[in-house]
Design an enzyme around this catalytic site. Sequence first.
Site, PDB file in Angstrom:
ATOM      1  N   GLY A 133      -5.046   7.139  10.801  1.00  0.00           N
ATOM      2  CA  GLY A 133      -5.585   7.124  12.135  1.00  0.00           C
ATOM      3  C   GLY A 133      -4.897   6.152  13.062  1.00  0.00           C
ATOM      4  O   GLY A 133      -4.660   6.442  14.230  1.00  0.00           O
ATOM      5  N   ALA A 134      -4.560   4.948  12.554  1.00  0.00           N
ATOM      6  CA  ALA A 134      -3.979   3.907  13.401  1.00  0.00           C
ATOM      7  C   ALA A 134      -2.497   3.696  13.175  1.00  0.00           C
ATOM      8  O   ALA A 134      -1.817   3.168  14.035  1.00  0.00           O
ATOM      9  CB  ALA A 134      -4.714   2.581  13.186  1.00  0.00           C
ATOM     10  N   SER A 135      -1.984   4.085  12.020  1.00  0.00           N
ATOM     11  CA  SER A 135      -0.572   3.838  11.734  1.00  0.00           C
ATOM     12  C   SER A 135      -0.010   4.933  10.844  1.00  0.00           C
ATOM     13  O   SER A 135      -0.751   5.720  10.246  1.00  0.00           O
ATOM     14  CB  SER A 135      -0.388   2.468  11.056  1.00  0.00           C
ATOM     15  OG  SER A 135      -1.132   2.403   9.853  1.00  0.00           O
ATOM     16  N   THR A 136       1.306   4.982  10.787  1.00  0.00           N
ATOM     17  CA  THR A 136       1.981   5.916   9.889  1.00  0.00           C
ATOM     18  C   THR A 136       2.995   5.131   9.071  1.00  0.00           C
ATOM     19  O   THR A 136       3.630   4.201   9.579  1.00  0.00           O
ATOM     20  CB  THR A 136       2.656   7.068  10.660  1.00  0.00           C
ATOM     21  OG1 THR A 136       3.161   8.034   9.732  1.00  0.00           O
ATOM     22  CG2 THR A 136       3.789   6.583  11.543  1.00  0.00           C
ATOM     23  N   GLN A 137       3.117   5.465   7.802  1.00  0.00           N
ATOM     24  CA  GLN A 137       4.019   4.755   6.895  1.00  0.00           C
ATOM     25  C   GLN A 137       5.110   5.682   6.363  1.00  0.00           C
ATOM     26  O   GLN A 137       4.888   6.876   6.198  1.00  0.00           O
ATOM     27  CB  GLN A 137       3.262   4.183   5.689  1.00  0.00           C
ATOM     28  CG  GLN A 137       2.348   3.029   6.004  1.00  0.00           C
ATOM     29  CD  GLN A 137       1.096   3.479   6.712  1.00  0.00           C
ATOM     30  OE1 GLN A 137       0.527   4.513   6.376  1.00  0.00           O
ATOM     31  NE2 GLN A 137       0.668   2.730   7.698  1.00  0.00           N
ATOM     32  N   GLU A 183       0.819  -1.211   0.000  1.00  0.00           N
ATOM     33  CA  GLU A 183       0.000   0.000   0.000  1.00  0.00           C
ATOM     34  C   GLU A 183       0.855   1.265   0.000  1.00  0.00           C
ATOM     35  O   GLU A 183       0.631   2.198  -0.764  1.00  0.00           O
ATOM     36  CB  GLU A 183      -0.934  -0.028   1.206  1.00  0.00           C
ATOM     37  CG  GLU A 183      -2.092   0.934   1.089  1.00  0.00           C
ATOM     38  CD  GLU A 183      -3.156   0.677   2.137  1.00  0.00           C
ATOM     39  OE1 GLU A 183      -3.876   1.632   2.465  1.00  0.00           O
ATOM     40  OE2 GLU A 183      -3.257  -0.463   2.633  1.00  0.00           O
TER      41      GLU A 183
END
Length: 566
Positions: free
Chosen positions: A294-298, A261
């Site tokens: 909201g839940a993670s950062t990439q 993703e």
Amino acid sequence: MPSFPPSLPLHHSSNAQQQPLASSIDSEDDTEDMNLGNGGSSRGARNSGHPFKSLTPKRILAIAAALIFVVFFFGRSSGGGRDGYLKSGTAASTDKAPNEAAVQVDKLPPNSPQKQQSASSGKCTPPKGQKATTYALMIDAGSTGSRIHVYTFSHCDPDPKALPKLENEGFFMTKPGLSSYAGKPREAAESLRGLMEHAIEGVPEAERSCTPIAVKATAGLRLLGARQSQEILDEVERWLKEDWPFAVVKDGVVVMDGRDEGVYAWITINFLLGLIGPDQPASAGTAAIMDLGGASTQIVFEPIYDPGSRDKLAPGDHVYDLDFAGADHVLYQHSHLGYGLMQARRAVHNLVAFSYVWQSAPKGNSVKWEDLTPKDKIHNPCMFKGETKVVKLDPPGREEVEVTMVGTGAGFEACRRVVEVMIAKDAACEKPPCAFAGVYQPKMGEVFSAGKVWALSYFYDRIAPLGLSSPFSISALRQLTTDVCAGREASSWSRFKNNKEAMEELSDRPEYCLDLTFMYSLLSLGYELDEERQVWMGKKVGNVELGWALGAALAMIEGHLSCRAE
């Protein structure tokens, strides 16, 4: 986020609805389910998990003690009192932010494929054996709904290795998502019928058998478990092949790997900017992406090592070998589950609440965690003075409770001290160098010193409305954060008074100081971007949406495609 694009607002209709493309990458609302923001569990499978996941009650108490020490003792030099927070009226930082360069991100560089001629221009010279116009279909099967992107590409550069130009994108959505049909695979497949009818309308009949289609599912299906999700995917693939004229690509109906993703979003930006393709030398460099959901950062970037150096990208799941447009790219990628914006808020609230419980015993009014209720008003340095908000607390090893957070208006420095404990910059690093939370990452200042950094999703949603233009420097973000955290009564808020959008945003979110402080700390402390490093942000480039779907479609058509047999 969450898929990226993040979850979409879907209409209550069994039929697909066409929506303005701008809605396709809107970030989750503040109340969005924490598990769905920006990939949630779909990305978490390969990652270290929530920053509090490994904490036992004893460790939490130790962290709380450390937090109290930091806030109380180091905070005193800034005016911290017995409560461990700065008093209201904190002076703004005296650091001078440089003038932001005025850059119109809707204008593409000359070498972008989007600058090519269109197939309808009459000046199109496609490569030998290539049609001037082709189509591709990409279905984003999210947790709350399914969306189809109907892409039209022009091939007007005679170089057979040249990338195409995106001419048009049809975007349609339907609700609910495939994961709502657990145990009903046939109904799951049929839920896509409205989308496929739009695909039929968007692709000429003569082109349908050669138009590739893929289905990429995100968090929802993964949560169903392997057996039920695979039953749905198998039925969707069978249904597409038997009932529709398009060419289903090999291994094209899948639960998307979380690694993919971020990389597909990386492809999208670098494609639009003309930084990848047959004419680009390796020395030109590519752009990095930092996507905050909201839940993670990439984070995804292509590190550049000196050919004579012994330093190399260490092996591991963070390595992504990408063969795209005839060129090999070795990317670093990682998804930090638990470090999305909503989860960061939750983690900060948990820390502040543990500080409150820890302090209660010495004050002679001992409070037990399980007895906390919304009647407990807990001072929070990361909220505006006097603002209140009932929040849920859910640290591992403790019951979920609700309390009322009350803003102290202590300012940026006080908030930053709490946020930096949560970021865990000093966590054990088994494979150095590490970014934060003990996660290996090459130092960007050494292996990515010149490339553009693009900040997406919540970075854009929180920063852009406040008037900071793209690109902005890290020091400019620090100044903005300092000004916001100073509070409504501070003179620094004069910068927002003529910005209606900014005032509406600030009046609606008591945690705006927390959000910006987390973003600044993530970029400067976590990823170690220096204060004058420039960061670009946006939702579109050249009127094209930024997201993973276009990158996935480009990767699909760059593969070995074949028309289906008639």
